[in-house]
Design a protein around this motif. Structure first.
Motif, short mmCIF file in Angstrom:
data_model
loop_
_atom_site.label_atom_id
_atom_site.label_comp_id
_atom_site.label_asym_id
_atom_site.label_seq_id
_atom_site.Cartn_x
_atom_site.Cartn_y
_atom_site.Cartn_z
N ILE A 1 0.85 -1.19 0.00
CA ILE A 1 0.00 0.00 0.00
C ILE A 1 0.88 1.24 0.00
CG2 ILE A 1 -0.25 -0.06 2.54
CD1 ILE A 1 -3.12 1.11 2.03
N SER A 2 0.50 2.22 -0.81
CA SER A 2 1.30 3.45 -0.89
C SER A 2 0.63 4.57 -0.10
CB SER A 2 1.45 3.87 -2.35
OG SER A 2 0.19 4.20 -2.90
N PHE A 3 1.46 5.45 0.44
CA PHE A 3 0.96 6.61 1.19
C PHE A 3 1.72 7.86 0.78
CE2 PHE A 3 0.10 3.35 4.65
CZ PHE A 3 -1.29 3.45 4.57
N THR A 4 1.00 8.98 0.75
CA THR A 4 1.68 10.27 0.60
C THR A 4 2.18 10.70 1.98
OG1 THR A 4 -0.33 11.52 1.06
CG2 THR A 4 0.10 10.99 -1.25
N GLY A 5 2.97 11.75 2.02
CA GLY A 5 3.45 12.28 3.30
C GLY A 5 2.28 12.68 4.19
N SER A 6 1.30 13.31 3.58
CA SER A 6 0.16 13.79 4.37
C SER A 6 -0.64 12.61 4.93
CB SER A 6 -0.65 14.74 3.50
OG SER A 6 -1.98 14.41 3.48
N GLN A 7 -0.77 11.54 4.17
CA GLN A 7 -1.55 10.40 4.67
C GLN A 7 -0.93 9.72 5.89
OE1 GLN A 7 -1.82 8.37 0.86
NE2 GLN A 7 -4.02 8.75 0.76
N ILE A 8 0.41 9.81 6.01
CA ILE A 8 1.00 9.22 7.22
C ILE A 8 1.33 10.29 8.27
CG2 ILE A 8 2.00 7.15 6.17
CD1 ILE A 8 4.74 8.90 6.53
N GLN A 9 0.83 11.50 8.04
CA GLN A 9 1.08 12.58 9.01
C GLN A 9 2.57 12.84 9.21
OE1 GLN A 9 -1.45 14.69 10.78
NE2 GLN A 9 -2.08 14.06 8.74
N MET A 10 3.25 13.05 8.09
CA MET A 10 4.64 13.50 8.12
C MET A 10 4.56 15.01 8.31
SD MET A 10 7.96 12.75 7.49
CE MET A 10 8.19 11.24 6.57
N ILE A 11 4.52 15.44 9.57
CA ILE A 11 4.26 16.85 9.87
C ILE A 11 5.57 17.66 9.83
CG2 ILE A 11 3.30 18.50 11.54
CD1 ILE A 11 1.21 16.55 10.50
N THR A 12 5.54 18.76 9.10
CA THR A 12 6.74 19.61 8.99
C THR A 12 6.38 21.05 9.39
OG1 THR A 12 6.32 20.43 6.75
CG2 THR A 12 7.42 18.29 6.93
N ASP A 13 7.40 21.90 9.46
CA ASP A 13 7.11 23.33 9.61
C ASP A 13 6.64 23.85 8.25
OD1 ASP A 13 9.37 23.65 8.04
OD2 ASP A 13 10.66 24.32 9.66
N ASP A 14 6.44 25.18 8.15
CA ASP A 14 5.85 25.70 6.90
C ASP A 14 6.90 26.34 5.98
OD1 ASP A 14 6.46 27.96 8.27
OD2 ASP A 14 4.44 28.81 8.28
N ALA A 15 8.18 25.98 6.16
CA ALA A 15 9.23 26.56 5.30
C ALA A 15 9.20 25.84 3.95
CB ALA A 15 10.59 26.42 5.97
N HIS A 16 8.31 26.30 3.08
CA HIS A 16 8.15 25.62 1.79
C HIS A 16 9.47 25.50 1.04
CE1 HIS A 16 3.86 24.98 1.71
NE2 HIS A 16 3.67 26.19 2.20
N THR A 17 9.65 24.40 0.38
CA THR A 17 10.83 23.98 -0.41
C THR A 17 12.04 23.58 0.45
OG1 THR A 17 11.93 26.11 -0.81
CG2 THR A 17 10.17 25.51 -2.35
N LYS A 18 11.98 23.82 1.77
CA LYS A 18 13.06 23.31 2.63
C LYS A 18 12.52 23.07 4.04
CE LYS A 18 14.78 27.97 3.16
NZ LYS A 18 15.85 28.91 3.01
N ALA A 19 11.37 22.42 4.09
CA ALA A 19 10.69 22.23 5.38
C ALA A 19 11.46 21.24 6.25
CB ALA A 19 9.28 21.72 5.13
N ARG A 20 11.27 21.37 7.54
CA ARG A 20 11.91 20.44 8.50
C ARG A 20 10.83 19.59 9.15
NH1 ARG A 20 17.27 22.58 9.77
NH2 ARG A 20 17.44 21.01 11.37
N ILE A 21 11.15 18.31 9.30
CA ILE A 21 10.19 17.37 9.89
C ILE A 21 10.05 17.66 11.38
CG2 ILE A 21 9.74 14.93 10.41
CD1 ILE A 21 11.36 14.24 7.89
#
Ligand code: ADP
Ligand code: ASP
Ligand code: MG
Length: 410
Positions: free
Chosen positions: A93-113
């Motif tokens: 089964i495949s998951f996107t980052g959002s589906q597994i709640q890979m939560i990052t800050d909001d620094a788009h293009t170089k976000a930190r987990i």
């Protein structure tokens, strides 16, 4: 049951045949009794192509939209990977980052987990699925898709391995392991059996694109055993691990060249308390990551400050410096884009002398001028003209015998 994370880089999933081979590997590990989590990158050069598509439409695309676009590459790979598993008789089964709640800050293009949800993954592993997660992407608290910076799938993989308490994180790529320098730039480079987290972190942050720097920070912090190896064969690659005593005997483990750099110089800044803080707070607010900083006092009234940034941060940095220039009474600002940095790295430097002079002599013999020098306990870096940087790398690799196995160097 042991959990194993297997990360496949772009070239290792570039087409259907390669995805099938990667799926074969994941299935073989599962058959050996492991619970397998795959982290996959976008196929081949797809991320570069998506970047080109964006630039064609808008030379300065909004970073949030860039993340929306670039994250689609990985989403394609993971679904195809799951389909390949089914074709080979394995449920996945495949998951996107959002589906597994890979939560990052909001620094788009170089976000930190910031946090990773593991419940959904663990449930599926327990049900006998191979779980395939899209690398490089996450989601911020507002639900916006973010990406972790180019090469960021390594960080997705190591962070997931840490969160899941995985036994090993295997990084499958197009080289046999970590070499003393990029074998594409110095074909005589030799492969290392192991390297310490500290050295690998320095190499990665100094331009060795083989591993994303932040992945090594996670690895070190959470004790993740990282094995970098080829997706083409089964020979062992390089283990990234804690330092062991014998590594200290090795003077220089590796060298790097970093071309994605620009230098900003601020001449004649008022020499009084608080000005450096003002400048770098301002740059941080503009989300500019600053590399090497050099400040020198030129008189009791004035100081010069220079630093390097990656080329993608140059516009933001330039703007931030323009905004602060008057406040700190800076007389002049200059920017150089025609520079590159060559560096040597080795934990052995801590306890040896005669390293810096050997590097500078090698550059002198190759007629390379040094613009500036920065050091840490385990590295020495020289900023040089971009035009001379390849020759500079070859000169330092030869000088430190990076074409020989580490225990044969003198
Ligand atoms: P992937 O798509 O698998 O993530 P990358 O292109 O990101 O692969 O990283 C692999 C590449 O890193 C190699 O092809 C090599 O040219 C480059 N590289 C740079 N420095 C090193 C090094 N010290 N050792 C090995 N490879 C290196
Ligand atoms: N696909 C992304 C990139 O090309 C992430 C990665 O490959 O690690 O940068
Ligand atoms: Mg990579």
């Amino acid at each position: 049951m042991a959990i194993v994370v297997q990360k496949f880089g772009g070239t290792s999933v570039a087409n259907a045949e390669k995805i099938r081979r990667a799926a074969d590997r994941a299935i073989a590990s599962s058959k050996q009794g492991n619970q397998v989590v795959v982290v996959a990158s976008a196929r081949g050069k797809q991320t570069d192509e998506l970047v080109a598509d964006a630039i064609e439409i808008n030379p300065n695309p909004p970073k949030r939209e860039m993340d929306m676009l670039l994250s689609t590459g990985e989403q394609q790979t993971v679904s195809l990977f799951a389909m390949a598993c089914y074709a080979l008789g394995q449920k996945a089964i495949s998951f996107t980052g959002s589906q597994i709640q890979m939560i990052t800050d909001d620094a788009h293009t170089k976000a930190r987990i910031q946090n990773i949800g593991t419940d959904r993954i663990k449930k599926k592993l327990d049900e006998g699925f191979i779980v395939i997660v899209a690398g490089f992407q996450g989601v911020d608290e507002e639900g916006n898709i973010t990406t972790l910076g180019r090469g960021g799938s390594d960080t997705s993989a190591v962070a997931l391995a840490a969160a899941l308490g995985a036994d090993t994180c295997e990084i499958y790529t197009d080289v046999d392991g970590i070499y003393s320098t990029d074998p594409r730039k110095y074909p005589k480079a030799v492969k290392m059996k192991q390297i310490s987290y500290d050295e690998m972190l320095e190499l990665a942050s100094l331009g060795a694109g083989v591993m994303h720097g932040r992945s090594i920070e996670f690895g070190k912090k959470y004790n993740v055993k990282i094995h970098v190896r080829s997706s083409l064969h089964d020979e062992p690659g390089t283990l990234i691990t804690h330092e062991v005593a014998k590594m200290e005997g090795i003077l220089v483990s590796g060298a790097t060249i970093h071309k994605d750099l620009a230098k900003i110089g601020m001449i004649g800044v008022d020499n009084r308390p608080g000005n450096a803080a003002r400048i770098f707070t301002h740059l941080a607010k503009a989300k500019v990551s600053v590399n090497d900083i050099i400040q020198t006092e030129v008189s009791s009234e004035k100081a010069n400050i220079s630093f390097t940034v990656s080329k993608s941060d140059l516009d933001s940095a330039r703007q931030a410096i323009e905004d602060i220039q008057e406040t700190v009474h800076c007389q002049n600002v200059f920017v150089r884009e025609d520079v590159a940095e060559v560096s040597i790295v080795g934990v052995g430097m801590r306890s040896h002398y005669g390293v810096a002079d050997r590097m500078f002599q090698a550059l002198a013999d190759a007629a390379v001028n040094i613009d500036s020098i920065t050091t840490s306990e385990i590295r020495i870096s020289c900023l040089v003209d971009l035009d001379h940087s390849d020759a500079a790398l070859t000169a330092i690799c030869d000088a430190f015998q990076l074409d020989k196995p580490a225990d044969k160097r003198t």
